[in-house]
Write an enzyme that holds these catalytic residues in place. Structure first.
Site, PDB file in Angstrom:
ATOM      1  N   CYS A  94       0.978  -1.288   0.039  1.00 52.90           N
ATOM      2  CA  CYS A  94      -0.002  -0.064   0.469  1.00 52.90           C
ATOM      3  C   CYS A  94       0.892   0.867   0.360  1.00 52.90           C
ATOM      4  CB  CYS A  94      -1.202   0.527   1.256  1.00 52.90           C
ATOM      5  SG  CYS A  94      -2.298   0.833   0.458  1.00 52.90           S
ATOM      6  N   ARG A 128     -12.209   5.805  -2.911  1.00 51.95           N
ATOM      7  CA  ARG A 128     -11.292   4.934  -2.185  1.00 51.95           C
ATOM      8  C   ARG A 128     -11.602   3.446  -2.473  1.00 51.95           C
ATOM      9  NH1 ARG A 128      -8.305   6.617   2.487  1.00 51.95           N
ATOM     10  NH2 ARG A 128      -7.480   4.952   2.685  1.00 51.95           N
ATOM     11  N   HIS A 192      -2.987  -5.694   1.452  1.00 54.48           N
ATOM     12  CA  HIS A 192      -3.223  -6.296   3.152  1.00 54.48           C
ATOM     13  C   HIS A 192      -3.633  -7.241   3.137  1.00 54.48           C
ATOM     14  CE1 HIS A 192      -5.973  -2.827   3.911  1.00 54.48           C
ATOM     15  NE2 HIS A 192      -6.780  -4.001   4.465  1.00 54.48           N
TER      16      HIS A 192
END
Ligand SMILES: [Zn+2]
EC number: 6.3.5.13
Lengths: 240, 426
Positions: A94, A128, A192
């Site tokens: 990320c 997002r 993640h």
């Protein structure tokens, strides 16, 4: 710890730990120790010099301000860049992906210089990307489909010097149908979860690079069950 | 939990003097709220408060402002400890008069409204408010006192930026010059928000979690921590507290300290008590009364209480985020078997990465069962923590699989809610 120990650097856990990224260090360390290969994790904190002597460096996620702090610190203490030049393994997740690349724009519109280990530029997207991700890893890496969770605004475009980690089957990743970036032994992804807990083959790919040969098999029932569950969830359309 | 307003369908709508003074639109909204709440309870859909509040806000968007008028309102917010601190404060403030409270933890605007509707005549109100709704609620209620506990990341995928929350709180505080702010000065994000108030009551309540506060809230530079002190080169620094928590002792304004001697376990609850006592004293309650009343609490919304389950005495504990899990794991009785139940529904956050920020290594050496809808994720975490465990998706079956009398059952938000309902306390 003798000279043979694998030295893992957890880079700026006080700045880059948003997605519980220390989990990746835990996973790598245990996978070595269970195979009777000594391993040690060194935390490199903000404000401290960055050693160039470690075997493997891990960079995790962080919000804009934290990421800018990290970029400044890692450019003025270029331990990772020196280590990478002599073949150390570097893994970013990320914000870690964006930091390892040539540069990134924060949502405030300011461009920050990255470490330049990956040929990629990141700019903020419109909304997002949040949810489960499934990535078909590039052939040649020899790893199973990658499962993970993403939560980022960045859109990342790769240049000639890096190739994607894989093709996105569900989710957003880099934003162009690919995820992550690889140059030599520097590898990064938007996934993640932590990604190495969910993808033992990726963990072992990194360890194989450090050890010079693929490590012995290490089957873990819990991990196989988790992979099956997560692959089912993403295929069932429950991306979040 | 028994709903605090038992107004059932068919009962006459209670009209208090306060309600009579309200505009017709608001009275209708209240009646609508009661009706919807009662229907929801009759259909077995839960306490009914929140649905009632939602209906009322539809019928009168300014209902909150009108229902709060003429009362002394205290709002309690922060990432962890809202329900406990609000319960402590209402227990203390009851010494001054009747208190309206959202003791069920429904802390969005509709839940807050439902609490006010349920106690129309109470001159006092103690309301916990989700940190992302403080702006909306405080703007309407203009509270006498705002209690700021702590700010750390909660659900990663839902709200994300704890810093944005701090900025919003700071803006609310500066818009409400008549509101006293009681704030934990050991939490840099909280302190930054509270400094927008001219004269906050600072409480050194401690902070177990620094993970989200390295970059300064004001300027983004790295802050330095030294002992309890923290500061930034821009000038933001830890304010000097009036009240200080030192272990189990509460340092009083002026001088001297008293042992808290709480019925609730753990450091986090001592911090909650310090905040509640400081706020209550500011509102006029004598120190001794405040501390005495806080001591008498031994359960909060079903937490910490024991229940008989499958032949075991089970203590039910709630943990919602990494900071909360750290505190809760420290409370567990040594050697006692533990069931950990985790879900990842919308209200919990879908992202399970937080499991890796919790020191589950602490559980090694006792029987552990991984339970809940995400039991497999937990099992992987426990494997890498080298904690021996079994997996049983149903938390009650997990309890049943254990030997011995006492069991600790720790659950995250929706897992906890589900258990409370099955224990007949929903
Ligand atoms: Zn600053």
């Amino acid at each position: 710890m003798g000279d043979s120990a694998v030295r893992i650097g957890l880079v700026l856990p006080d700045v880059l730990g948003t997605y519980s990224d220390s989990g990746n260090a835990t996973v790598l360390c245990r996978r070595l120790v269970w195979r009777e290969i000594p391993a040690a994790v060194t935390e490199i904190h903000y404000g401290e010099p960055v050693p160039s002597s470690l075997d493997l460096y891990l960079l995790g996620g962080g919000e804009d301000e934290a990421q800018s702090l990290a970029a400044d610190h890692l450019r003025s203490h270029p331990g990772i860049q020196r280590a990478a030049a002599r073949g150390a393994v570097v893994f970013g997740v990320c914000a870690g992906l964006q930091l390892l690349s040539t540069g990134f724009l924060t949502s405030g519109g300011v461009r920050h210089e990255g470490l330049g280990l990956l040929d990629a530029e990141t700019s903020p997207g419109k909304r997002r990307a949040v949810g489960e991700v499934l990535v078909q890893a590039a052939s040649g890496l020899g790893v199973e489909p990658l499962t993970g969770f993403e939560n980022h605004l960045g859109l990342t475009a790769l240049g000639e010097g890096s190739r994607p980690l894989g093709r996105v089957l569900a989710g957003t990743g880099n934003g162009d149908g690919t995820d992550g970036a690889v140059t030599g032994r520097v590898l990064a992804t938007y996934l993640h979860g932590p990604v190495l807990a969910r993808n033992p083959a990726l963990a072992d790919l990194l360890l194989g690079w450090v050890l010079g040969a693929p490590p012995a098999a290490l089957p873990l029932d819990e991990v196989s069950t988790l992979r099956a569950e997560r692959l089912r969830a993403v295929k069932g359309g429950h991306r979040a | 939990m028994t709903p605090s307003s038992p107004a059932g369908l068919g009962e006459p709508v209670l009209v208090s003097p306060l309600v009579r003074a309200l505009p017709r639109r608001t009275r209708l909204a209240i009646a609508g709220a009661r009706l919807a709440g009662a229907t929801s309870r009759r259909c077995g859909l839960g306490g009914g408060g929140v649905i009632g509040g939602r209906v009322a806000l539809k019928l009168d968007p300014r209902a909150l402002e009108r229902l709060g008028r003429g009362r002394t309102v205290v709002l309690v917010t922060g990432t962890n400890g809202k329900t406990t601190t609000a319960l402590m404060l209402s227990r203390i403030l009851t010494s001054l008069g009747p208190v309206a409270a959202n003791a069920d933890g429904a802390n969005m605007p509709d839940g807050v409204l439902a609490a006010l509707v349920a106690a129309p005549e109470a001159p006092l109100a103690v309301l916990e408010v989700d940190e992302n709704y403080v702006s909306e609620v405080a703007t309407q209620l203009r509270p006498a006192c705002l209690v700021l506990l702590n700010l750390s990341r909660d659900q990663l995928d839902r709200v994300g930026e704890v810093r944005a929350t701090e900025r919003e709180l700071r803006a609310v505080v500066s818009r409400l010059p008549g509101t006293t702010v009681v704030a934990n000065c050991d939490d840099p994000l909280v302190a930054s928000a509270a400094l927008a108030c001219a004269d906050p009551v600072w409480v050194g309540a401690g902070q177990g979690w620094h993970g989200d506060a390295l970059a300064c809230a004001r300027c983004g530079q790295a802050m330095t921590h030294e002992g309890v002190d923290w500061r930034c080169t821009c000038g933001l620094a830890r304010p000097y507290p009036r009240w200080t928590l030192e272990g189990d002792r509460l340092g009083l304004p002026g001088s001297g300290s008293v042992p808290l001697g709480l019925g609730l376990p753990g450091r986090a609850n001592a911090a909650n008590a310090a905040m509640a006592v400081a706020a209550a004293v500011r509102l006029g309650v004598p120190e001794e009364t405040a501390i005495e009343r806080v001591r008498s609490i031994d359960a909060v919304a079903g937490r910490y209480r024991r229940a008989r389950v499958a032949g075991h005495s089970v203590r039910l504990l709630l943990a919602k985020n990494p900071a909360g899990w750290r505190e809760t794991l420290r409370l567990l009785e040594p050697y006692t078997p533990v069931v950990i139940a985790v879900n990842s529904r919308e209200a919990d956050g879908r992202d399970m990465s937080w499991l890796w920020d919790v020191p589950f290594e602490l559980l090694a050496g006792r029987p552990v069962v991984a339970a809940g809808e995400r039991a497999t994720d937990l099992a992987v975490r426990l494997t890498y923590a080298e904690v021996q465990h079994t997996v049983a998706r149903d938390p009650l079956a997990a309890v049943g699989s254990l030997a011995g009398e006492s069991v600790e059952l720790v659950a995250n938000y929706t897992a906890f809610r589900g258990l409370k309902q099955r224990f007949g306390d929903g």
